[in-house]
Write an enzyme that holds these catalytic residues in place. Sequence first.
Site, PDB file in Angstrom:
ATOM      1  N   GLN A  76       0.967  -1.130  -0.077  1.00  0.00           N
ATOM      2  CA  GLN A  76       0.235  -0.093   0.069  1.00  0.00           C
ATOM      3  C   GLN A  76       0.797   1.230   0.131  1.00  0.00           C
ATOM      4  O   GLN A  76       0.523   2.341   0.106  1.00  0.00           O
ATOM      5  CB  GLN A  76      -0.912  -0.141   1.163  1.00  0.00           C
ATOM      6  CG  GLN A  76      -2.041  -1.019   1.252  1.00  0.00           C
ATOM      7  CD  GLN A  76      -2.620  -1.047   2.636  1.00  0.00           C
ATOM      8  OE1 GLN A  76      -3.615  -0.650   2.843  1.00  0.00           O
ATOM      9  NE2 GLN A  76      -1.662  -1.863   3.466  1.00  0.00           N
TER      10      GLN A  76
ATOM     11  N   CYS B 283      -1.816   7.968 -25.674  1.00  0.00           N
ATOM     12  CA  CYS B 283      -3.292   7.796 -26.154  1.00  0.00           C
ATOM     13  C   CYS B 283      -3.871   9.397 -26.085  1.00  0.00           C
ATOM     14  O   CYS B 283      -4.933   9.574 -26.267  1.00  0.00           O
ATOM     15  CB  CYS B 283      -4.113   6.962 -25.310  1.00  0.00           C
ATOM     16  SG  CYS B 283      -4.447   7.605 -23.737  1.00  0.00           S
TER      17      CYS B 283
ATOM     18  N   ALA C 259       2.741  -4.190  14.785  1.00  0.00           N
ATOM     19  CA  ALA C 259       3.055  -3.755  16.205  1.00  0.00           C
ATOM     20  C   ALA C 259       2.006  -4.046  16.963  1.00  0.00           C
ATOM     21  O   ALA C 259       1.793  -3.882  18.340  1.00  0.00           O
ATOM     22  CB  ALA C 259       3.372  -2.186  16.153  1.00  0.00           C
TER      23      ALA C 259
ATOM     24  N   HIS D 206      -1.243   1.177  -4.146  1.00  0.00           N
ATOM     25  CA  HIS D 206      -2.099   2.678  -4.114  1.00  0.00           C
ATOM     26  C   HIS D 206      -1.113   3.459  -4.932  1.00  0.00           C
ATOM     27  O   HIS D 206      -0.857   4.607  -4.532  1.00  0.00           O
ATOM     28  CB  HIS D 206      -1.926   3.173  -2.557  1.00  0.00           C
ATOM     29  CG  HIS D 206      -3.166   2.436  -2.085  1.00  0.00           C
ATOM     30  ND1 HIS D 206      -2.856   2.242  -0.415  1.00  0.00           N
ATOM     31  CD2 HIS D 206      -4.030   1.729  -2.344  1.00  0.00           C
ATOM     32  CE1 HIS D 206      -3.971   1.638  -0.027  1.00  0.00           C
ATOM     33  NE2 HIS D 206      -4.900   1.255  -1.012  1.00  0.00           N
TER      34      HIS D 206
ATOM     35  N   GLY E 128       2.884  -4.937   8.790  1.00  0.00           N
ATOM     36  CA  GLY E 128       2.599  -3.375   9.003  1.00  0.00           C
ATOM     37  C   GLY E 128       1.540  -2.833   8.329  1.00  0.00           C
ATOM     38  O   GLY E 128       1.813  -1.547   7.782  1.00  0.00           O
TER      39      GLY E 128
ATOM     40  N   CYS F  73      -5.533   5.343 -20.321  1.00  0.00           N
ATOM     41  CA  CYS F  73      -5.144   3.740 -20.886  1.00  0.00           C
ATOM     42  C   CYS F  73      -4.234   3.304 -19.990  1.00  0.00           C
ATOM     43  O   CYS F  73      -3.618   2.081 -19.964  1.00  0.00           O
ATOM     44  CB  CYS F  73      -4.344   4.079 -22.099  1.00  0.00           C
ATOM     45  SG  CYS F  73      -2.710   4.719 -22.040  1.00  0.00           S
TER      46      CYS F  73
ATOM     47  N   SER G   9      -2.802  -1.765   9.297  1.00  0.00           N
ATOM     48  CA  SER G   9      -3.751  -2.072  10.097  1.00  0.00           C
ATOM     49  C   SER G   9      -4.976  -2.575   9.382  1.00  0.00           C
ATOM     50  O   SER G   9      -5.909  -3.001  10.204  1.00  0.00           O
ATOM     51  CB  SER G   9      -4.251  -0.488  10.538  1.00  0.00           C
ATOM     52  OG  SER G   9      -4.727   0.263   9.460  1.00  0.00           O
TER      53      SER G   9
ATOM     54  N   CYS H 158      -1.497   7.405 -16.815  1.00  0.00           N
ATOM     55  CA  CYS H 158      -2.659   8.003 -17.728  1.00  0.00           C
ATOM     56  C   CYS H 158      -3.976   7.488 -17.169  1.00  0.00           C
ATOM     57  O   CYS H 158      -4.080   6.193 -17.047  1.00  0.00           O
ATOM     58  CB  CYS H 158      -2.157   7.494 -19.228  1.00  0.00           C
ATOM     59  SG  CYS H 158      -3.863   7.945 -20.126  1.00  0.00           S
TER      60      CYS H 158
HETATM   61  N1  APR Z   1       6.433  -2.514  12.868  1.00  0.00           N
HETATM   62  C1  APR Z   1       5.328  -3.528  12.752  1.00  0.00           C
HETATM   63  N2  APR Z   1       4.124  -2.721  12.658  1.00  0.00           N
HETATM   64  C2  APR Z   1       4.267  -1.245  12.903  1.00  0.00           C
HETATM   65  C3  APR Z   1       5.362  -0.582  12.709  1.00  0.00           C
HETATM   66  C4  APR Z   1       6.373  -1.489  12.735  1.00  0.00           C
HETATM   67  N3  APR Z   1       7.843  -0.509  12.748  1.00  0.00           N
HETATM   68  N4  APR Z   1       4.994   0.839  12.620  1.00  0.00           N
HETATM   69  C5  APR Z   1       3.635   0.829  12.798  1.00  0.00           C
HETATM   70  N5  APR Z   1       3.211  -0.325  12.864  1.00  0.00           N
HETATM   71  C6  APR Z   1       1.676  -0.990  12.547  1.00  0.00           C
HETATM   72  C7  APR Z   1       0.802   0.221  13.410  1.00  0.00           C
HETATM   73  O1  APR Z   1       0.709  -0.154  14.501  1.00  0.00           O
HETATM   74  C8  APR Z   1      -0.422  -0.277  12.475  1.00  0.00           C
HETATM   75  O2  APR Z   1      -1.141  -1.263  12.757  1.00  0.00           O
HETATM   76  O3  APR Z   1       1.359  -0.604  11.100  1.00  0.00           O
HETATM   77  C9  APR Z   1       0.113  -0.377  11.065  1.00  0.00           C
HETATM   78  C10 APR Z   1       0.030   0.732  10.104  1.00  0.00           C
HETATM   79  O4  APR Z   1      -1.389   0.972   9.762  1.00  0.00           O
HETATM   80  P1  APR Z   1      -1.846   2.473   9.030  1.00  0.00           P
HETATM   81  O5  APR Z   1      -1.042   3.369   9.631  1.00  0.00           O
HETATM   82  O6  APR Z   1      -3.263   2.343   9.089  1.00  0.00           O
HETATM   83  O7  APR Z   1      -1.209   2.272   7.701  1.00  0.00           O
HETATM   84  P2  APR Z   1      -1.868   1.291   6.282  1.00  0.00           P
HETATM   85  O8  APR Z   1      -2.282   0.202   6.888  1.00  0.00           O
HETATM   86  O9  APR Z   1      -0.720   1.283   5.525  1.00  0.00           O
HETATM   87  O10 APR Z   1      -2.898   2.225   5.874  1.00  0.00           O
HETATM   88  C11 APR Z   1      -3.619   1.719   4.555  1.00  0.00           C
HETATM   89  O11 APR Z   1      -4.455   4.026   4.424  1.00  0.00           O
HETATM   90  O12 APR Z   1      -4.332   6.270   4.358  1.00  0.00           O
HETATM   91  C12 APR Z   1      -4.394   5.284   3.769  1.00  0.00           C
HETATM   92  O13 APR Z   1      -3.627   5.081   1.454  1.00  0.00           O
HETATM   93  C13 APR Z   1      -3.017   5.197   3.105  1.00  0.00           C
HETATM   94  O14 APR Z   1      -2.060   3.122   2.076  1.00  0.00           O
HETATM   95  C14 APR Z   1      -2.559   3.697   3.357  1.00  0.00           C
HETATM   96  C15 APR Z   1      -3.845   2.958   3.590  1.00  0.00           C
END
Ligand code: APR
Length: 280
Positions: free
Chosen positions: A111, A167, A246, A129, A204, A140, A206, A137
């Site tokens: 992501q 295109c 985490a 993402h 890593g 296309c 959520s 583009c």
């Molecule tokens: N090691 C392990 N886990 C980690 C670490 C780390 N060093 N640092 C943060 N985390 C965990 C956080 O606790 C959380 O659960 O990684 C997760 C990150 O979650 P988000 O901040 O929600 O990021 P993500 O899941 O990538 O978000 C998805 O949301 O805003 C949009 O487009 C954006 O791609 C992003 C999408």
Amino acid sequence: MEELINRAASDLVESKYAIALTGAGMSTESGMPDFRGPKGLWTKHPEAEKRAYEIYGRFQQNPKEYWEERLSGHSLLGDLLGDLGKVAPNPGHYALAELEKMGFLKCVITQNIDNLHERAGSKSVLDYHGNVFKLRCVSCNARYDLEEYDLQKLRDEGRLPPLCKKCGGVVKDDVVHFREPIPLDIAEESEEEALKCDTMLICGTSAVVYPFANLPLIARFRSGRLPSGVYARGYGTTVKIIEVNAEPTPLTQEGISDYLIQGKTGEILPRIVEQVKKAS
Ligand code: APR
């Protein structure tokens, strides 16, 4: 923790087709903020998240104005993420690249828009993402490196938005904003990977943003659309879903993942690679 690291290593060694899904928690140890962790961008700036939801609508309404703001140096994303050119891959990125080199990881679906998996040497990466160093583009889906367009010159000559060299369609940044559809090629390839894999390492994230968060469900329940349009339903096919994060996520709480190795990706993933080396 040690027991779970050994378990993940043997799951990977026994796998026939393992893939990794990653989120912002891969890049926090490179100095990038995540979004929803305790110090996350959206956690600290909820109003910025609301503004982020409007970006794509503004592009659709007036691509020229969108580009003028983007090139004014005050784009929301730019302000929030700072200069991505200054961050570097961390041991977690290198660990996934090493698993790919050893033949134990077939693909990373990320992501993250920061290009850090590619810079760490991962070859098979799906930027779900988009990628902040690319343009796309909207007609296309052709991708271009940033350098293929002299955007400031286009701006000075009043020739924004950039147009596709193939295109003639309108070109935007490759980053997929809220409410923007995932580019069809990436969406289909990612769904196919989730259908094909027998092991999924989720690092890593959520796991609350859709449709990315559907991918573990597609793997778990083996349902999804193959390119032929046929829905593949392979109930009973076992897939191992491993989380490295985490904190627990909905995938943990709903039993979609088999187990969570709780901690830092930058510490845990290299230890898994060490055990894979010993076991293979
Ligand atoms: N090691 C392990 N886990 C980690 C670490 C780390 N060093 N640092 C943060 N985390 C965990 C956080 O606790 C959380 O659960 O990684 C997760 C990150 O979650 P988000 O901040 O929600 O990021 P993500 O899941 O990538 O978000 C998805 O949301 O805003 C949009 O487009 C954006 O791609 C992003 C999408």
